[in-house]
Design an enzyme around this catalytic site. Sequence first.
Site, PDB file in Angstrom:
ATOM      1  N   ASP A  52       0.846  -1.195   0.000  1.00  6.30           N
ATOM      2  CA  ASP A  52       0.000   0.000   0.000  1.00  6.30           C
ATOM      3  C   ASP A  52       0.879   1.243   0.000  1.00  6.30           C
ATOM      4  O   ASP A  52       1.748   1.410   0.860  1.00  6.30           O
ATOM      5  CB  ASP A  52      -0.905   0.009   1.233  1.00  6.30           C
ATOM      6  CG  ASP A  52      -1.758   1.274   1.294  1.00  6.30           C
ATOM      7  OD1 ASP A  52      -2.836   1.281   0.672  1.00  6.30           O
ATOM      8  OD2 ASP A  52      -1.338   2.250   1.942  1.00  6.30           O
ATOM      9  N   TYR A  57       3.509  10.025  -0.549  1.00  8.99           N
ATOM     10  CA  TYR A  57       4.599   9.465   0.243  1.00  8.99           C
ATOM     11  C   TYR A  57       5.940   9.718  -0.458  1.00  8.99           C
ATOM     12  O   TYR A  57       6.291   9.045  -1.421  1.00  8.99           O
ATOM     13  CB  TYR A  57       4.410   7.965   0.469  1.00  8.99           C
ATOM     14  CG  TYR A  57       3.118   7.590   1.167  1.00  8.99           C
ATOM     15  CD1 TYR A  57       2.381   8.533   1.891  1.00  8.99           C
ATOM     16  CD2 TYR A  57       2.639   6.290   1.109  1.00  8.99           C
ATOM     17  CE1 TYR A  57       1.212   8.179   2.525  1.00  8.99           C
ATOM     18  CE2 TYR A  57       1.457   5.927   1.752  1.00  8.99           C
ATOM     19  CZ  TYR A  57       0.745   6.869   2.443  1.00  8.99           C
ATOM     20  OH  TYR A  57      -0.429   6.526   3.080  1.00  8.99           O
ATOM     21  N   TYR A 220      -4.792   1.239   9.144  1.00  5.98           N
ATOM     22  CA  TYR A 220      -3.460   1.829   9.143  1.00  5.98           C
ATOM     23  C   TYR A 220      -3.110   2.351  10.536  1.00  5.98           C
ATOM     24  O   TYR A 220      -3.973   2.527  11.386  1.00  5.98           O
ATOM     25  CB  TYR A 220      -3.308   2.906   8.072  1.00  5.98           C
ATOM     26  CG  TYR A 220      -4.002   4.242   8.293  1.00  5.98           C
ATOM     27  CD1 TYR A 220      -3.434   5.234   9.093  1.00  5.98           C
ATOM     28  CD2 TYR A 220      -5.194   4.552   7.636  1.00  5.98           C
ATOM     29  CE1 TYR A 220      -4.045   6.472   9.258  1.00  5.98           C
ATOM     30  CE2 TYR A 220      -5.820   5.788   7.788  1.00  5.98           C
ATOM     31  CZ  TYR A 220      -5.231   6.743   8.604  1.00  5.98           C
ATOM     32  OH  TYR A 220      -5.835   7.969   8.767  1.00  5.98           O
ATOM     33  N   ARG A 225       2.427   4.333  14.666  1.00 10.17           N
ATOM     34  CA  ARG A 225       3.669   4.860  14.078  1.00 10.17           C
ATOM     35  C   ARG A 225       4.895   4.520  14.926  1.00 10.17           C
ATOM     36  O   ARG A 225       5.821   5.319  15.059  1.00 10.17           O
ATOM     37  CB  ARG A 225       3.529   6.356  13.812  1.00 10.17           C
ATOM     38  CG  ARG A 225       2.223   6.619  13.074  1.00 10.17           C
ATOM     39  CD  ARG A 225       2.037   7.965  12.487  1.00 10.17           C
ATOM     40  NE  ARG A 225       0.658   8.071  11.996  1.00 10.17           N
ATOM     41  CZ  ARG A 225       0.182   9.034  11.251  1.00 10.17           C
ATOM     42  NH1 ARG A 225       0.981  10.020  10.879  1.00 10.17           N
ATOM     43  NH2 ARG A 225      -1.065   9.051  10.852  1.00 10.17           N
ATOM     44  N   LYS A 231       9.857   0.890  21.733  1.00 10.15           N
ATOM     45  CA  LYS A 231      11.253   1.341  21.615  1.00 10.15           C
ATOM     46  C   LYS A 231      11.423   2.831  21.910  1.00 10.15           C
ATOM     47  O   LYS A 231      12.522   3.271  22.252  1.00 10.15           O
ATOM     48  CB  LYS A 231      11.825   1.006  20.244  1.00 10.15           C
ATOM     49  CG  LYS A 231      11.142   1.659  19.066  1.00 10.15           C
ATOM     50  CD  LYS A 231      11.745   1.131  17.760  1.00 10.15           C
ATOM     51  CE  LYS A 231      11.082   1.728  16.534  1.00 10.15           C
ATOM     52  NZ  LYS A 231      11.656   1.191  15.275  1.00 10.15           N
ATOM     53  N   ARG A 244       6.511  12.431  14.149  1.00  8.71           N
ATOM     54  CA  ARG A 244       6.071  11.741  15.362  1.00  8.71           C
ATOM     55  C   ARG A 244       6.430  12.496  16.639  1.00  8.71           C
ATOM     56  O   ARG A 244       5.863  12.212  17.705  1.00  8.71           O
ATOM     57  CB  ARG A 244       6.644  10.322  15.378  1.00  8.71           C
ATOM     58  CG  ARG A 244       6.002   9.424  14.325  1.00  8.71           C
ATOM     59  CD  ARG A 244       6.692   8.085  14.241  1.00  8.71           C
ATOM     60  NE  ARG A 244       8.048   8.203  13.738  1.00  8.71           N
ATOM     61  CZ  ARG A 244       8.883   7.166  13.596  1.00  8.71           C
ATOM     62  NH1 ARG A 244       8.503   5.956  13.961  1.00  8.71           N
ATOM     63  NH2 ARG A 244      10.102   7.349  13.108  1.00  8.71           N
ATOM     64  N   GLY A 294       4.465  -0.785   8.418  1.00  6.83           N
ATOM     65  CA  GLY A 294       5.603  -0.179   7.735  1.00  6.83           C
ATOM     66  C   GLY A 294       6.899  -0.888   8.096  1.00  6.83           C
ATOM     67  O   GLY A 294       7.024  -1.498   9.160  1.00  6.83           O
ATOM     68  N   ALA A 295       7.869  -0.805   7.196  1.00  6.26           N
ATOM     69  CA  ALA A 295       9.190  -1.386   7.441  1.00  6.26           C
ATOM     70  C   ALA A 295      10.224  -0.561   6.698  1.00  6.26           C
ATOM     71  O   ALA A 295      10.050  -0.250   5.517  1.00  6.26           O
ATOM     72  CB  ALA A 295       9.242  -2.835   6.976  1.00  6.26           C
TER      73      ALA A 295
END
Length: 328
Positions: A52, A57, A220, A225, A231, A244, A294-295
Amino acid sequence: MEYRKLGNTELELSAITYGAFAIGGNMWGGNEKKDSIDSIHASIDNGVTTIDTAPFYGFGLSEEMIGEALQSQNRSKVQLLTKFGLVWDGSNKGKGDFFFDADDNEKKLPVYKFASKENIIKEVEESLKRLKTDYIDLLQIHWPDSTTPIQETMEAMDLLIKQGKIRAAGVCNYDVSQLKEAQKTISLASNQVSYSMLNRKIEADLIPLTVAENIGIIAYSPMERGLLTGKYFTDTKLKENDHRNGYFGQFDLQQVKTLIEELSSLAHAKEVNLAQLVLRWTTLQKGITIVLAGARNAEQAISNAKAMDFDLTALELDFINQAISKIK
């Protein structure tokens, strides 16, 4: 991997879908091209067949990298989902809804929500070129545009289906009334909306409608995010131009930290990481068809795909839901 039929279409999509917002770089503190392409290949190698993306983007960069990455793949085995309706290049001549000023190499670019028939057809041709393909599996309006009648937008997508340039039509961020209006013109495949452990608002009214109408839900920001990976409560620091920094401020971070600590015990017991536990929970919620993850490198992509390698029992789901219920 599990594959799920999208709404009333013939599309079979991977339950974990590769979300390509972050690899675009803008709003995410930049990107590394090789890592991004490696993450796409790793996803596909591990059963993720659905990607997607959107023109916005990276101002086209995300689509371009996907197009490049897929040159070595069997196109018929991959489902490409993209969008239209966010215009930043001034081609809308000031029409549409002003959305926000985006950062592009320290320059401000005004972004508009604009979904006229003419603009849709233009954007699809540009996306096909960037993606190096002759069809898009699912085309979606990125955000509602109050200046263009919904009927006009849906008629344009119906035309593109008849022309064979797209296989199915979807929307993003539509509320119940907008969805009902769109359904008067076209049979929608899906609605892509924000959904997570921290944001379950769609369960009240949107999910009952989409289940009744056989419209898929593409979720989504299931990990908010990255916040729900835990982490960012350790030593991980965000770059100054990462959106973010402001986004995380909407949450009670102490309550989120407590939730993460509770869920971490279950993740440890199941020998999975927290992100995988969060993703798997999301895929099991009523009405959710597929979940975007996401990656930014191959390691993250493989981890996301493996979220479907285990299941959650009724007792484990109850434990998770009890922990979530403490968030106010």
